[in-house]
Write a protein that holds these residues in place. Structure first.
Motif, PDB file in Angstrom:
ATOM      1  N   GLU A  37     -96.227  11.803 -83.500  1.00  0.00           N
ATOM      2  CA  GLU A  37     -95.343  12.891 -83.080  1.00  0.00           C
ATOM      3  C   GLU A  37     -95.239  13.983 -84.142  1.00  0.00           C
ATOM      4  O   GLU A  37     -94.658  15.027 -83.910  1.00  0.00           O
ATOM      5  CB  GLU A  37     -93.942  12.355 -82.784  1.00  0.00           C
ATOM      6  CG  GLU A  37     -93.862  11.466 -81.545  1.00  0.00           C
ATOM      7  CD  GLU A  37     -92.467  10.909 -81.349  1.00  0.00           C
ATOM      8  OE1 GLU A  37     -91.888  11.154 -80.276  1.00  0.00           O
ATOM      9  OE2 GLU A  37     -91.961  10.239 -82.272  1.00  0.00           O
ATOM     10  N   PHE A  38     -95.819  13.715 -85.317  1.00  0.00           N
ATOM     11  CA  PHE A  38     -95.777  14.676 -86.422  1.00  0.00           C
ATOM     12  C   PHE A  38     -97.017  15.556 -86.341  1.00  0.00           C
ATOM     13  O   PHE A  38     -98.137  15.089 -86.556  1.00  0.00           O
ATOM     14  CB  PHE A  38     -95.732  13.944 -87.759  1.00  0.00           C
ATOM     15  CG  PHE A  38     -95.662  14.851 -88.949  1.00  0.00           C
ATOM     16  CD1 PHE A  38     -94.456  15.409 -89.336  1.00  0.00           C
ATOM     17  CD2 PHE A  38     -96.801  15.150 -89.681  1.00  0.00           C
ATOM     18  CE1 PHE A  38     -94.386  16.254 -90.442  1.00  0.00           C
ATOM     19  CE2 PHE A  38     -96.747  15.987 -90.778  1.00  0.00           C
ATOM     20  CZ  PHE A  38     -95.523  16.543 -91.164  1.00  0.00           C
ATOM     21  N   SER A  39     -96.838  16.837 -85.999  1.00  0.00           N
ATOM     22  CA  SER A  39     -98.004  17.665 -85.685  1.00  0.00           C
ATOM     23  C   SER A  39     -98.201  18.934 -86.511  1.00  0.00           C
ATOM     24  O   SER A  39     -99.191  19.624 -86.312  1.00  0.00           O
ATOM     25  CB  SER A  39     -97.945  18.077 -84.206  1.00  0.00           C
ATOM     26  OG  SER A  39     -96.742  18.767 -83.939  1.00  0.00           O
ATOM     27  N   PRO A  40     -97.307  19.325 -87.430  1.00  0.00           N
ATOM     28  CA  PRO A  40     -97.535  20.613 -88.104  1.00  0.00           C
ATOM     29  C   PRO A  40     -98.788  20.673 -88.957  1.00  0.00           C
ATOM     30  O   PRO A  40     -99.344  21.736 -89.165  1.00  0.00           O
ATOM     31  CB  PRO A  40     -96.272  20.807 -88.952  1.00  0.00           C
ATOM     32  CG  PRO A  40     -95.629  19.492 -89.039  1.00  0.00           C
ATOM     33  CD  PRO A  40     -96.017  18.738 -87.815  1.00  0.00           C
ATOM     34  N   LEU A  41     -99.259  19.541 -89.479  1.00  0.00           N
ATOM     35  CA  LEU A  41    -100.527  19.517 -90.202  1.00  0.00           C
ATOM     36  C   LEU A  41    -101.088  18.102 -90.188  1.00  0.00           C
ATOM     37  O   LEU A  41    -100.356  17.136 -89.952  1.00  0.00           O
ATOM     38  CB  LEU A  41    -100.369  20.002 -91.645  1.00  0.00           C
ATOM     39  CG  LEU A  41     -99.529  19.168 -92.603  1.00  0.00           C
ATOM     40  CD1 LEU A  41    -100.099  19.298 -94.011  1.00  0.00           C
ATOM     41  CD2 LEU A  41     -98.086  19.660 -92.632  1.00  0.00           C
ATOM     42  N   GLN A  42    -102.385  18.016 -90.437  1.00  0.00           N
ATOM     43  CA  GLN A  42    -103.067  16.728 -90.417  1.00  0.00           C
ATOM     44  C   GLN A  42    -103.096  16.144 -91.826  1.00  0.00           C
ATOM     45  O   GLN A  42    -103.528  16.792 -92.776  1.00  0.00           O
ATOM     46  CB  GLN A  42    -104.499  16.899 -89.902  1.00  0.00           C
ATOM     47  CG  GLN A  42    -104.581  17.412 -88.476  1.00  0.00           C
ATOM     48  CD  GLN A  42    -104.002  16.427 -87.481  1.00  0.00           C
ATOM     49  OE1 GLN A  42    -104.204  15.227 -87.603  1.00  0.00           O
ATOM     50  NE2 GLN A  42    -103.291  16.953 -86.488  1.00  0.00           N
ATOM     51  N   VAL A  43    -102.616  14.908 -91.986  1.00  0.00           N
ATOM     52  CA  VAL A  43    -102.695  14.195 -93.260  1.00  0.00           C
ATOM     53  C   VAL A  43    -103.195  12.781 -92.978  1.00  0.00           C
ATOM     54  O   VAL A  43    -102.965  12.237 -91.887  1.00  0.00           O
ATOM     55  CB  VAL A  43    -101.319  14.142 -93.964  1.00  0.00           C
ATOM     56  CG1 VAL A  43    -100.938  15.481 -94.527  1.00  0.00           C
ATOM     57  CG2 VAL A  43    -100.243  13.641 -93.011  1.00  0.00           C
ATOM     58  N   PRO A  44    -103.916  12.154 -93.947  1.00  0.00           N
ATOM     59  CA  PRO A  44    -104.424  10.798 -93.725  1.00  0.00           C
ATOM     60  C   PRO A  44    -103.319   9.814 -93.381  1.00  0.00           C
ATOM     61  O   PRO A  44    -103.490   8.924 -92.560  1.00  0.00           O
ATOM     62  CB  PRO A  44    -105.088  10.449 -95.066  1.00  0.00           C
ATOM     63  CG  PRO A  44    -105.399  11.768 -95.685  1.00  0.00           C
ATOM     64  CD  PRO A  44    -104.314  12.700 -95.245  1.00  0.00           C
ATOM     65  N   SER A  45    -102.178   9.975 -94.030  1.00  0.00           N
ATOM     66  CA  SER A  45    -100.989   9.186 -93.696  1.00  0.00           C
ATOM     67  C   SER A  45     -99.787  10.014 -94.120  1.00  0.00           C
ATOM     68  O   SER A  45     -99.890  10.910 -94.967  1.00  0.00           O
ATOM     69  CB  SER A  45    -100.995   7.835 -94.417  1.00  0.00           C
ATOM     70  OG  SER A  45    -100.649   7.995 -95.777  1.00  0.00           O
ATOM     71  N   LEU A  46     -98.632   9.707 -93.557  1.00  0.00           N
ATOM     72  CA  LEU A  46     -97.437  10.484 -93.863  1.00  0.00           C
ATOM     73  C   LEU A  46     -97.041  10.372 -95.330  1.00  0.00           C
ATOM     74  O   LEU A  46     -96.379  11.268 -95.866  1.00  0.00           O
ATOM     75  CB  LEU A  46     -96.282  10.035 -92.967  1.00  0.00           C
ATOM     76  CG  LEU A  46     -96.461  10.348 -91.475  1.00  0.00           C
ATOM     77  CD1 LEU A  46     -95.324   9.762 -90.664  1.00  0.00           C
ATOM     78  CD2 LEU A  46     -96.558  11.855 -91.248  1.00  0.00           C
ATOM     79  N   ALA A  47     -97.471   9.315 -95.993  1.00  0.00           N
ATOM     80  CA  ALA A  47     -97.163   9.156 -97.422  1.00  0.00           C
ATOM     81  C   ALA A  47     -97.772  10.276 -98.259  1.00  0.00           C
ATOM     82  O   ALA A  47     -97.297  10.572 -99.360  1.00  0.00           O
ATOM     83  CB  ALA A  47     -97.659   7.800 -97.922  1.00  0.00           C
ATOM     84  N   HIS A  48     -98.818  10.939 -97.733  1.00  0.00           N
ATOM     85  CA  HIS A  48     -99.473  12.010 -98.487  1.00  0.00           C
ATOM     86  C   HIS A  48     -98.616  13.272 -98.583  1.00  0.00           C
ATOM     87  O   HIS A  48     -98.986  14.215 -99.285  1.00  0.00           O
ATOM     88  CB  HIS A  48    -100.833  12.349 -97.860  1.00  0.00           C
ATOM     89  CG  HIS A  48    -101.896  11.345 -98.172  1.00  0.00           C
ATOM     90  ND1 HIS A  48    -101.963  10.127 -97.548  1.00  0.00           N
ATOM     91  CD2 HIS A  48    -102.927  11.370 -99.063  1.00  0.00           C
ATOM     92  CE1 HIS A  48    -103.005   9.441 -98.020  1.00  0.00           C
ATOM     93  NE2 HIS A  48    -103.591  10.174 -98.934  1.00  0.00           N
ATOM     94  N   LEU A  49     -97.499  13.303 -97.909  1.00  0.00           N
ATOM     95  CA  LEU A  49     -96.591  14.443 -98.041  1.00  0.00           C
ATOM     96  C   LEU A  49     -95.832  14.395 -99.356  1.00  0.00           C
ATOM     97  O   LEU A  49     -95.354  15.420 -99.842  1.00  0.00           O
ATOM     98  CB  LEU A  49     -95.583  14.466 -96.883  1.00  0.00           C
ATOM     99  CG  LEU A  49     -96.149  14.642 -95.473  1.00  0.00           C
ATOM    100  CD1 LEU A  49     -95.024  14.563 -94.454  1.00  0.00           C
ATOM    101  CD2 LEU A  49     -96.891  15.967 -95.348  1.00  0.00           C
ATOM    102  N   TRP A  50     -95.706  13.206 -99.962  1.00  0.00           N
ATOM    103  CA  TRP A  50     -94.905  13.035-101.162  1.00  0.00           C
ATOM    104  C   TRP A  50     -95.736  13.237-102.433  1.00  0.00           C
ATOM    105  O   TRP A  50     -96.945  12.989-102.449  1.00  0.00           O
ATOM    106  CB  TRP A  50     -94.296  11.629-101.187  1.00  0.00           C
ATOM    107  CG  TRP A  50     -92.975  11.523-100.492  1.00  0.00           C
ATOM    108  CD1 TRP A  50     -91.739  11.492-101.065  1.00  0.00           C
ATOM    109  CD2 TRP A  50     -92.755  11.424 -99.083  1.00  0.00           C
ATOM    110  NE1 TRP A  50     -90.764  11.389-100.100  1.00  0.00           N
ATOM    111  CE2 TRP A  50     -91.353  11.340 -98.869  1.00  0.00           C
ATOM    112  CE3 TRP A  50     -93.595  11.402 -97.964  1.00  0.00           C
ATOM    113  CZ2 TRP A  50     -90.786  11.234 -97.611  1.00  0.00           C
ATOM    114  CZ3 TRP A  50     -93.040  11.303 -96.705  1.00  0.00           C
ATOM    115  CH2 TRP A  50     -91.650  11.224 -96.532  1.00  0.00           C
ATOM    116  N   THR A  51     -95.068  13.686-103.489  1.00  0.00           N
ATOM    117  CA  THR A  51     -95.710  13.821-104.788  1.00  0.00           C
ATOM    118  C   THR A  51     -96.206  12.455-105.262  1.00  0.00           C
ATOM    119  O   THR A  51     -95.437  11.492-105.325  1.00  0.00           O
ATOM    120  CB  THR A  51     -94.703  14.376-105.829  1.00  0.00           C
ATOM    121  OG1 THR A  51     -94.251  15.652-105.394  1.00  0.00           O
ATOM    122  CG2 THR A  51     -95.361  14.515-107.188  1.00  0.00           C
ATOM    123  N   ASN A  52     -97.499  12.411-105.570  1.00  0.00           N
ATOM    124  CA  ASN A  52     -98.119  11.164-106.032  1.00  0.00           C
ATOM    125  C   ASN A  52     -97.877   9.999-105.077  1.00  0.00           C
ATOM    126  O   ASN A  52     -97.851   8.842-105.492  1.00  0.00           O
ATOM    127  CB  ASN A  52     -97.606  10.795-107.434  1.00  0.00           C
ATOM    128  CG  ASN A  52     -97.991  11.828-108.460  1.00  0.00           C
ATOM    129  OD1 ASN A  52     -99.072  12.416-108.370  1.00  0.00           O
ATOM    130  ND2 ASN A  52     -97.121  12.079-109.416  1.00  0.00           N
TER     131      ASN A  52
END
Length: 610
Positions: A101-116
């Motif tokens: 349901e998270f669609s604003p950008l593609q990331v390998p996993s949601l954890a990649h949104l966080w620093t390190n």
């Protein structure tokens, strides 16, 4: 924390909605634990166009993505919890989403949104990532809204954690365009609220036809209003409409740059399921396209990525519903000539309509000509606008695409030759080979038309990253006074320079082409008699080349000759009369015909490698 669908509460297509006048622009952005930014406050120019520049992985796209995610989360909270969830007094739970349901950008996993990838902190409530823009409302009061994110069991939770908003306060309306978002094959008719929901979800490609349809529909409404009872629009009113209406401006841009126009088919929700927008090709005739007689209109999907990227960008820039436009490398699919036009048009739209455009780019063509005050430089953990024009030189040292192979070579050789263009370097290399002193490929060529001061700044920026760097800068004298050039060393006296490893040189003669005005070499290249060449130079250009042509103290008339024009301009040019190029002449030079000034520069270049 509650889980729900982000599409559950949007307005129906036939609901009446009102566009707001005036735009809400972001002035400051605070990021905590978002990707590469651990705790950063970034000031953003609130008016017009800002160019985000820096090397790969410097944070340009990250800044845009943070705002895109903030807008997405705002949409979810408003849809699921109501407007009150955005206000200062809200104490309710957050909203949970699954990764699909998270669609604003593609990331390998949601954890990649966080620093390190560190999304859990001891003693915290789990909401460890936050994005908070600040803006001013219509009464010039500061407003802010912090939205925080948490990740638990592969589910994303979002919540408002800091705000001074009241019910009814407006927030910035943001549109994010990633590198060529593309468009969908079919589009159903949507309300403004539905378009905003998809835009906030990063699905711009599914709304372009709707946006074009809305622009054309509003244009028709204005035209009907201006026609009045007489059934025609006054010339003065039509001129104003063409200069200000978004649809008119979009059609004009399409016509001028792509020789096309957009054709929107009528839509009736009783009979039609999808919006149709076709492309018509022809020739641009000041205000409209004259269609090619046998051209059959075709759907937008048939067009190339460059055109579709341009259309997406311009439609959103002109959309009254967009306050802040985020563009991630929109120049990626455009020819260099279209890149500068894109910059010019976006700057005009942003300034005239009071909008904010943040554009991330690697394009040196765009950055070369943009005003330095509009360039936001990303370097290390620092993000700031350039303080002066010379500072832009440092950007190119950090840019990847075009310059990284050159910089890799420069780090090895530590020898740099700065010339005005690549052809100058070619001349120098040809003449160096003639005198038995070839210039190795180790010497890195950097073409730059900047002044001596700017070249000095470029050297300082590069030497900061490349210790031990040596450089020779050579440029045409042009209209610089002869006294400003040392007659023996060619040192540029117009600029103070105390850097031992940087030699700022100027050709004594007006242009580098002046060193090719050798009648004997011209005669050999053109395969004509020497007397014919001498007669031509005297008659067509009032030049008699003396016996001491190669000397540094040659007559001033030879130094001041406008050799560029002699070689290439008009029917009396060498190129036209003898059908030979400057390089043909350079190839025919004998060692004894190479001028002393050239030998000085060649020796300076080779000395860098010692």
């Amino acid at each position: 924390m509650k889980s729900s669908s982000i599409q559950s509460k949007v307005a129906l297509p036939n609901s009446k909605e009102v566009s707001h006048e005036g735009h809400i622009l972001i002035e400051k952005l605070e990021l905590k634990n978002f990707k590469k930014f651990k705790d950063e406050t970034i000031t953003i120019g609130p008016n017009g166009l800002s160019l985000l520049a820096g090397g790969n992985n410097s944070g340009k796209s990250t800044l845009l993505q943070s705002l895109a995610i903030w807008d997405f989360c705002l949409t979810v909270l408003k849809n699921e919890k109501g407007e009150g969830a955005l206000t200062s007094g809200y104490t309710g739970q957050g909203v949970g989403l699954s990764d699909d349901e998270f669609s604003p950008l593609q990331v390998p996993s949601l954890a990649h949104l966080w620093t390190n990838l560190t999304n859990q902190v001891k003693g915290a409530d789990g909401y460890t990532l936050s994005v908070m823009p600040t803006w001013s409302d219509a009464d010039d009061q500061e407003k802010y809204l912090e939205i925080s994110l948490a990740l638990a069991n592969d589910r994303l939770f979002i919540k408002q954690t800091r705000s001074n908003l009241d019910i009814g306060d407006r927030t910035p309306r943001i549109a994010f365009v990633p590198p060529f978002a593309g468009i969908s094959a079919k589009e159903q008719r949507m309300s403004v609220a539905q378009r905003r929901s998809l835009t906030g979800s990063g699905l711009i490609g599914g709304t372009i036809r709707n946006l074009v349809f809305e622009l054309e529909l509003e244009n028709q409404r204005k035209r009907n209003e201006l026609k009045g009872p007489k059934g025609r629009i006054k010339t003065s009113d039509l001129r104003k409409l063409r200069d200000s209406d978004p649809w008119e401006l979009l059609q004009s841009a399409m016509g001028r740059y792509f020789q096309t126009s957009l054709s929107v088919s009528p839509f009736n929700d009783l009979y039609h399921s999808f919006i149709r927008v076709s492309l018509v090709k022809g020739t641009w005739d000041k205000t409209r396209i004259k269609k090619f007689p046998k051209f059959k209109p075709r759907d937008l999907m048939a067009e190339g990525s460059g055109f579709l990227q341009w259309l997406s960008v311009f439609s959103l820039a002109l959309d009254p519903e967009t306050d802040v436009l985020l563009l991630d490398e929109p120049d990626a699919h455009l020819h260099s000539s279209l890149q500068t036009l894109l910059l010019s048009e976006l700057e005009s739209i942003a300034s005239r309509r009071g909008k904010q455009v943040l554009l991330a780019t690697h394009s040196t063509e765009i950055l070369r000509w943009a005003d330095h005050s509009k360039i936001m430089m990303f370097k290390g953990s620092k993000v700031k606008y350039l303080g002066n024009d010379a500072a832009r030189m440092g950007l190119f040292a950090g840019l990847g695409s075009e310059f990284s192979p050159r910089l890799d070579r420069l780090k090895k050789s530590k020898a740099l030759l700065i010339v005005e263009n690549e052809s100058d370097a070619r001349f120098i290399k040809i003449m160096a080979k003639k005198i038995g002193k070839p210039i190795p490929d180790d010497v890195v060529i950097w073409a730059w038309t900047g002044s001596a001061r700017e070249r000095k700044q470029l050297y300082l920026q590069l030497s900061g990253d490349i210790p031990g760097l040596k450089a020779v800068s050579i440029r045409d004298r042009d209209d610089l006074a002869q006294a400003q050039v040392d007659e023996v060393t060619l040192r540029d006296k117009s600029n103070s320079n105390d850097i031992a490893d940087l030699k700022l040189r100027v050709w004594q003669r007006r242009y580098i082409e002046n060193y090719l005005l050798c009648p004997q070499a011209i005669s050999r290249a053109a395969k004509v008699n020497l007397e014919d060449v001498q007669h031509y130079l005297a008659l067509a250009h009032a030049i008699v080349v003396p016996q001491n042509f190669t000397a540094q103290n040659v007559q001033q008339v030879i130094k001041d000759a406008r050799a560029k024009e002699i070689f290439e301009t008009g029917e009396n040019s060498i190129d036209n009369v003898f059908s030979i190029s400057k390089f043909d002449i350079a190839d025919e030079l004998l060692p004894k015909e190479v001028c002393e000034d050239v030998k000085v520069v060649v020796d300076d270049i080779l000395a860098m490698l010692e």
